[in-house]
Design a protein around this motif. Structure first.
Motif, PDB file in Angstrom:
ATOM      1  N   ARG A  59      21.219  43.720  53.181  1.00  0.00           N
ATOM      2  CA  ARG A  59      21.086  44.553  51.983  1.00  0.00           C
ATOM      3  C   ARG A  59      20.983  46.045  52.325  1.00  0.00           C
ATOM      4  O   ARG A  59      21.456  46.885  51.581  1.00  0.00           O
ATOM      5  CB  ARG A  59      19.841  44.097  51.218  1.00  0.00           C
ATOM      6  CG  ARG A  59      19.727  44.675  49.873  1.00  0.00           C
ATOM      7  CD  ARG A  59      20.711  43.968  48.954  1.00  0.00           C
ATOM      8  NE  ARG A  59      20.552  44.494  47.628  1.00  0.00           N
ATOM      9  CZ  ARG A  59      21.543  44.724  46.804  1.00  0.00           C
ATOM     10  NH1 ARG A  59      22.762  44.446  47.176  1.00  0.00           N
ATOM     11  NH2 ARG A  59      21.335  45.195  45.619  1.00  0.00           N
ATOM     12  N   THR A  60      20.352  46.386  53.431  1.00  0.00           N
ATOM     13  CA  THR A  60      20.209  47.786  53.828  1.00  0.00           C
ATOM     14  C   THR A  60      20.873  48.002  55.180  1.00  0.00           C
ATOM     15  O   THR A  60      20.804  47.133  56.064  1.00  0.00           O
ATOM     16  CB  THR A  60      18.725  48.199  53.910  1.00  0.00           C
ATOM     17  OG1 THR A  60      18.061  47.361  54.844  1.00  0.00           O
ATOM     18  CG2 THR A  60      18.059  48.102  52.554  1.00  0.00           C
ATOM     19  N   THR A  69      18.330  55.009  56.276  1.00  0.00           N
ATOM     20  CA  THR A  69      18.530  53.666  55.730  1.00  0.00           C
ATOM     21  C   THR A  69      19.148  53.784  54.345  1.00  0.00           C
ATOM     22  O   THR A  69      18.673  54.542  53.505  1.00  0.00           O
ATOM     23  CB  THR A  69      17.187  52.924  55.642  1.00  0.00           C
ATOM     24  OG1 THR A  69      16.622  52.884  56.945  1.00  0.00           O
ATOM     25  CG2 THR A  69      17.381  51.520  55.135  1.00  0.00           C
ATOM     26  N   GLU A  71      21.011  51.565  50.965  1.00  0.00           N
ATOM     27  CA  GLU A  71      21.128  50.294  50.278  1.00  0.00           C
ATOM     28  C   GLU A  71      22.606  50.064  49.912  1.00  0.00           C
ATOM     29  O   GLU A  71      23.276  50.971  49.448  1.00  0.00           O
ATOM     30  CB  GLU A  71      20.282  50.330  49.010  1.00  0.00           C
ATOM     31  CG  GLU A  71      19.909  48.983  48.493  1.00  0.00           C
ATOM     32  CD  GLU A  71      18.916  49.087  47.344  1.00  0.00           C
ATOM     33  OE1 GLU A  71      19.073  48.320  46.401  1.00  0.00           O
ATOM     34  OE2 GLU A  71      18.036  49.956  47.416  1.00  0.00           O
ATOM     35  N   ARG A  76      22.263  50.136  43.720  1.00  0.00           N
ATOM     36  CA  ARG A  76      21.644  51.317  44.313  1.00  0.00           C
ATOM     37  C   ARG A  76      21.486  52.397  43.244  1.00  0.00           C
ATOM     38  O   ARG A  76      22.407  52.728  42.506  1.00  0.00           O
ATOM     39  CB  ARG A  76      22.522  51.828  45.448  1.00  0.00           C
ATOM     40  CG  ARG A  76      21.980  53.026  46.162  1.00  0.00           C
ATOM     41  CD  ARG A  76      22.837  53.314  47.364  1.00  0.00           C
ATOM     42  NE  ARG A  76      24.207  53.526  47.008  1.00  0.00           N
ATOM     43  CZ  ARG A  76      24.823  54.688  47.141  1.00  0.00           C
ATOM     44  NH1 ARG A  76      24.212  55.729  47.597  1.00  0.00           N
ATOM     45  NH2 ARG A  76      26.098  54.796  46.804  1.00  0.00           N
TER      46      ARG A  76
END
Length: 79
Positions: A59-60, A69, A71, A76
């Motif tokens: 997911r990230t 980081t 998403e 998002r």
């Protein structure tokens, strides 16, 4: 039924008129599928705006340039 040269040419021309749109639709459909898949894997870093592709199912993901980081996906939040 005898097939004359004129009938044969007519069948070939009509057949090509039928096949060209058929192959165009199939080509466009396949191109759209590839384009959607490419856009689904594209990530734009929220910090440095570097665009990169990530094919993993996490997911990230971390930006390869700045390490932030990010998403993945449409969920998002922007801003």
């Amino acid at each position: 039924m005898d097939l004359t040269l004129a009938d044969f040419v007519l069948f070939v021309v009509l057949g090509s008129f039928a096949l060209v749109p058929f192959f165009a639709v199939i080509s466009r459909t396949l191109h759209n599928r590839v384009e959607k898949r490419s856009l689904a894997n594209r990530v734009i870093c929220r910090l440095c705006l570097h665009a990169f592709e990530d094919t993993s199912h996490v997911r990230t993901v971390d930006c390869p340039v700045c390490g932030a980081t990010n998403e993945k996906g449409r969920s998002r939040k922007l801003g």
